[in-house]
Scaffold this motif. Structure first.
Motif, PDB file in Angstrom:
ATOM      1  N   ASN A   7      -1.717  19.489-102.797  1.00 50.76           N
ATOM      2  CA  ASN A   7      -0.916  20.928-102.437  1.00 50.76           C
ATOM      3  C   ASN A   7      -1.557  21.291-101.657  1.00 50.76           C
ATOM      4  O   ASN A   7      -0.925  22.371-101.206  1.00 50.76           O
ATOM      5  CB  ASN A   7      -1.416  21.258-103.749  1.00 50.76           C
ATOM      6  N   GLN A  11       0.098  23.274 -98.322  1.00 56.51           N
ATOM      7  CA  GLN A  11       0.074  24.581 -97.879  1.00 56.51           C
ATOM      8  C   GLN A  11       0.035  24.335 -96.446  1.00 56.51           C
ATOM      9  O   GLN A  11      -0.156  25.628 -96.117  1.00 56.51           O
ATOM     10  CB  GLN A  11      -0.436  25.155 -98.918  1.00 56.51           C
ATOM     11  N   PRO A  90       1.536  29.985-102.203  1.00 54.04           N
ATOM     12  CA  PRO A  90       0.661  30.206-103.600  1.00 54.04           C
ATOM     13  C   PRO A  90       1.480  30.737-104.076  1.00 54.04           C
ATOM     14  O   PRO A  90       1.382  32.227-103.658  1.00 54.04           O
ATOM     15  CB  PRO A  90      -0.603  30.119-103.559  1.00 54.04           C
ATOM     16  N   ILE A  91       2.451  31.068-105.087  1.00 52.08           N
ATOM     17  CA  ILE A  91       2.455  32.152-106.605  1.00 52.08           C
ATOM     18  C   ILE A  91       2.494  31.655-107.705  1.00 52.08           C
ATOM     19  O   ILE A  91       2.797  30.517-107.808  1.00 52.08           O
ATOM     20  CB  ILE A  91       4.335  31.839-106.347  1.00 52.08           C
ATOM     21  N   THR A  92       1.315  31.978-108.279  1.00 50.62           N
ATOM     22  CA  THR A  92       1.387  32.309-109.387  1.00 50.62           C
ATOM     23  C   THR A  92       2.643  32.077-110.269  1.00 50.62           C
ATOM     24  O   THR A  92       3.166  33.193-109.604  1.00 50.62           O
ATOM     25  CB  THR A  92       0.087  32.482-109.937  1.00 50.62           C
ATOM     26  N   PRO A  93       2.860  31.863-111.591  1.00 49.01           N
ATOM     27  CA  PRO A  93       3.569  31.866-112.619  1.00 49.01           C
ATOM     28  C   PRO A  93       3.563  33.415-113.207  1.00 49.01           C
ATOM     29  O   PRO A  93       4.924  33.909-113.124  1.00 49.01           O
ATOM     30  CB  PRO A  93       3.194  31.177-113.974  1.00 49.01           C
ATOM     31  N   ASP A  94       3.034  33.456-113.028  1.00 47.40           N
ATOM     32  CA  ASP A  94       2.502  35.172-113.609  1.00 47.40           C
ATOM     33  C   ASP A  94       2.987  36.183-112.072  1.00 47.40           C
ATOM     34  O   ASP A  94       4.475  36.812-112.157  1.00 47.40           O
ATOM     35  CB  ASP A  94       1.429  35.793-113.110  1.00 47.40           C
ATOM     36  N   ALA A  95       2.749  35.609-110.638  1.00 44.60           N
ATOM     37  CA  ALA A  95       3.641  36.324-110.504  1.00 44.60           C
ATOM     38  C   ALA A  95       5.074  36.651-109.813  1.00 44.60           C
ATOM     39  O   ALA A  95       5.690  37.233-109.515  1.00 44.60           O
ATOM     40  CB  ALA A  95       2.448  36.315-108.840  1.00 44.60           C
ATOM     41  N   GLU A  96       5.626  34.931-110.400  1.00 45.99           N
ATOM     42  CA  GLU A  96       6.952  35.125-110.172  1.00 45.99           C
ATOM     43  C   GLU A  96       7.681  35.242-111.433  1.00 45.99           C
ATOM     44  O   GLU A  96       9.014  35.559-111.230  1.00 45.99           O
ATOM     45  CB  GLU A  96       7.007  33.372-110.490  1.00 45.99           C
ATOM     46  N   GLN A  97       7.052  35.359-112.611  1.00 43.09           N
ATOM     47  CA  GLN A  97       7.386  36.506-113.550  1.00 43.09           C
ATOM     48  C   GLN A  97       8.046  37.744-113.439  1.00 43.09           C
ATOM     49  O   GLN A  97       8.969  38.069-113.694  1.00 43.09           O
ATOM     50  CB  GLN A  97       7.180  35.640-114.989  1.00 43.09           C
ATOM     51  N   HIS A 117       4.770  24.678-103.022  1.00 47.20           N
ATOM     52  CA  HIS A 117       3.807  23.509-102.513  1.00 47.20           C
ATOM     53  C   HIS A 117       4.632  22.088-102.323  1.00 47.20           C
ATOM     54  O   HIS A 117       3.741  21.633-102.601  1.00 47.20           O
ATOM     55  CB  HIS A 117       2.690  23.633-103.582  1.00 47.20           C
TER      56      HIS A 117
END
Length: 118
Positions: A7, A11, A90-97, A117
């Protein structure tokens, strides 16, 4: 396995190499007749495939929220209802949601699938 190292390497890939890896990834997912088409130099590339019901965008842009909203505009204007967005950012799951719940401008009109990634 070496997924964290892989990953990180993806990136930091040079832009063109990321696009090549992303095309391989799409092929593994089963998309056929993949072809990258010239973009407008906006930090992304359009990909076409055998499925005419969706748009595919490869992107290295850091401002991914703006890029997805811009691409969703283009998707809706083309009469499509699904955007597949692949990024090396990188996009965290929280940021995506959080984005999909409150900042995505085409909720209900365009479905977006975010793959990061590769």
């Amino acid at each position: 396995m070496y997924f964290p190292a892989l990953n990180t390497a993806i990136q930091h890939l040079e832009e063109k190499l990321f696009y090549d890896v992303a095309l391989m990834y799409l092929s593994v997912l089963g998309y056929r007749e993949l072809r990258m088409v010239d973009g407008s130099g906006d930090g992304g590339r359009d990909v076409i495939c055998s499925r005419t019901d969706l748009r595919i965008q490869l992107s290295v842009r850091k401002d991914w929220e703006n890029k997805i909203n811009d691409e969703a505009d283009t998707t809706a204007n083309a009469g499509h209802h699904h955007l597949l967005y692949i990024t090396n950012r990188p996009i965290t799951p929280d940021a995506e949601q959080g984005f999909l719940q409150s900042k995505f401008k085409h909720k209900g009109d365009v479905d977006v699938s975010i793959h990061m990634h590769v």
